[in-house]
Write a protein that holds these residues in place. Structure first.
Motif, short mmCIF file in Angstrom:
data_model
loop_
_atom_site.label_atom_id
_atom_site.label_comp_id
_atom_site.label_asym_id
_atom_site.label_seq_id
_atom_site.Cartn_x
_atom_site.Cartn_y
_atom_site.Cartn_z
N UNK A 93 0.84 -1.20 0.00
CA UNK A 93 0.00 0.00 0.00
C UNK A 93 0.88 1.26 0.00
N UNK A 94 1.93 1.24 0.77
CA UNK A 94 2.85 2.39 0.85
C UNK A 94 3.50 2.65 -0.51
N UNK A 95 3.87 1.58 -1.23
CA UNK A 95 4.43 1.74 -2.57
C UNK A 95 3.45 2.46 -3.50
N UNK A 96 2.19 2.09 -3.42
CA UNK A 96 1.19 2.62 -4.34
C UNK A 96 0.67 4.00 -3.95
N UNK A 97 0.57 4.29 -2.64
CA UNK A 97 -0.10 5.51 -2.19
C UNK A 97 0.80 6.46 -1.39
N UNK A 98 2.05 6.11 -1.20
CA UNK A 98 3.02 6.94 -0.47
C UNK A 98 2.66 7.17 1.00
N UNK A 99 1.82 6.33 1.55
CA UNK A 99 1.47 6.42 2.97
C UNK A 99 0.98 5.05 3.43
N UNK A 141 -3.01 0.24 15.81
CA UNK A 141 -2.58 0.95 17.02
C UNK A 141 -2.08 2.35 16.68
N UNK A 142 -1.48 2.49 15.51
CA UNK A 142 -0.93 3.79 15.13
C UNK A 142 -0.69 3.79 13.63
N UNK A 143 -1.24 4.76 12.93
CA UNK A 143 -1.04 4.88 11.49
C UNK A 143 -0.50 6.28 11.21
N UNK A 144 0.67 6.34 10.62
CA UNK A 144 1.27 7.60 10.19
C UNK A 144 1.76 7.42 8.76
N UNK A 145 2.26 8.47 8.16
CA UNK A 145 2.74 8.35 6.78
C UNK A 145 3.98 7.47 6.69
N UNK A 146 4.77 7.38 7.77
CA UNK A 146 6.00 6.59 7.73
C UNK A 146 5.98 5.40 8.69
N UNK A 147 4.86 5.14 9.33
CA UNK A 147 4.80 4.10 10.36
C UNK A 147 3.39 3.54 10.45
N UNK A 192 16.00 5.87 3.19
CA UNK A 192 16.58 5.32 1.96
C UNK A 192 15.57 4.47 1.18
N UNK A 193 14.33 4.38 1.65
CA UNK A 193 13.28 3.66 0.94
C UNK A 193 13.10 2.22 1.38
N UNK A 194 14.00 1.69 2.18
CA UNK A 194 13.85 0.31 2.64
C UNK A 194 12.85 0.26 3.80
#
Length: 169
Positions: free
Chosen positions: A64-70, A100-106, A133-135
């Motif tokens: 999902x993060x790959x497709x929507x950036x979040x 439990x927690x949804x953020x753009x990077x976590x 670094x994208x990993x």
């Protein structure tokens, strides 16, 4: 050649009461050990539901993060977790899954034992994060006991770690 009467009588006596009691005791000990081992295997099989589902959620979050950036909540993922309880939680056979927690990077999720199994199986928490670094980095944390509800994840500098319980190895 005939044996003397004393020897024949000794052979025909059979087992003593003490020998029978010892055999019975040994069988009972073996049955208790095998029963306890089978209970542990049932517990592990039930806990496998949480581990496999949390792994599936982490992979789905990564896609999902790959497709929507979040990252997103469980209800936006295109995976089958269990029955939708309508309040952001999903019930499977042995566990209830929730965000439990949804953020753009976590993204953090939790697998709590269903009420019927609360004192029988461990609770889990998982998290996934994307580094600069994208990993991706992810973790699954396990509660310290079946009665402890201490499995939790946290994030610092885009690294995830167990803030409660202990990490799965």
């Amino acid at each position: 050649m005939n044996k003397p009467p004393k020897q024949r009588k000794k052979l025909e006596q059979g087992f003593t009461l003490l020998e029978l009691l010892m055999a019975f005791l040994l069988l009972n000990v073996l049955m208790i050990i095998s029963y306890q081992m089978s209970l542990k295997q049932v517990e592990k099989a039930r806990q496998a539901e949480a581990l496999s589902t949390l792994g599936l959620i982490n992979r789905a979050q990564q896609f999902y993060k790959f497709e929507h950036s979040t990252f997103t909540s469980l209800n936006n993922l295109s995976i089958s977790i269990g029955s939708d309880n309508g309040n952001g939680t999903y019930s499977a056979q042995y566990y209830i899954f929730s965000d439990t927690n949804i953020e753009s990077t976590y993204s953090g999720q939790r697998a709590s034992a269903s009420p019927v199994y609360q004192n029988d199986i461990l609770n889990y928490a998982s998290a996934i994060s994307q580094k600069n670094d994208g990993t991706f980095t992810n973790i699954i944390c396990e509660s310290t006991s079946t009665t402890a509800d201490d499995a939790a994840t946290s994030q610092s500098n885009n690294e995830v770690f167990c803030s409660g319980g202990h990490p799965m190895r």
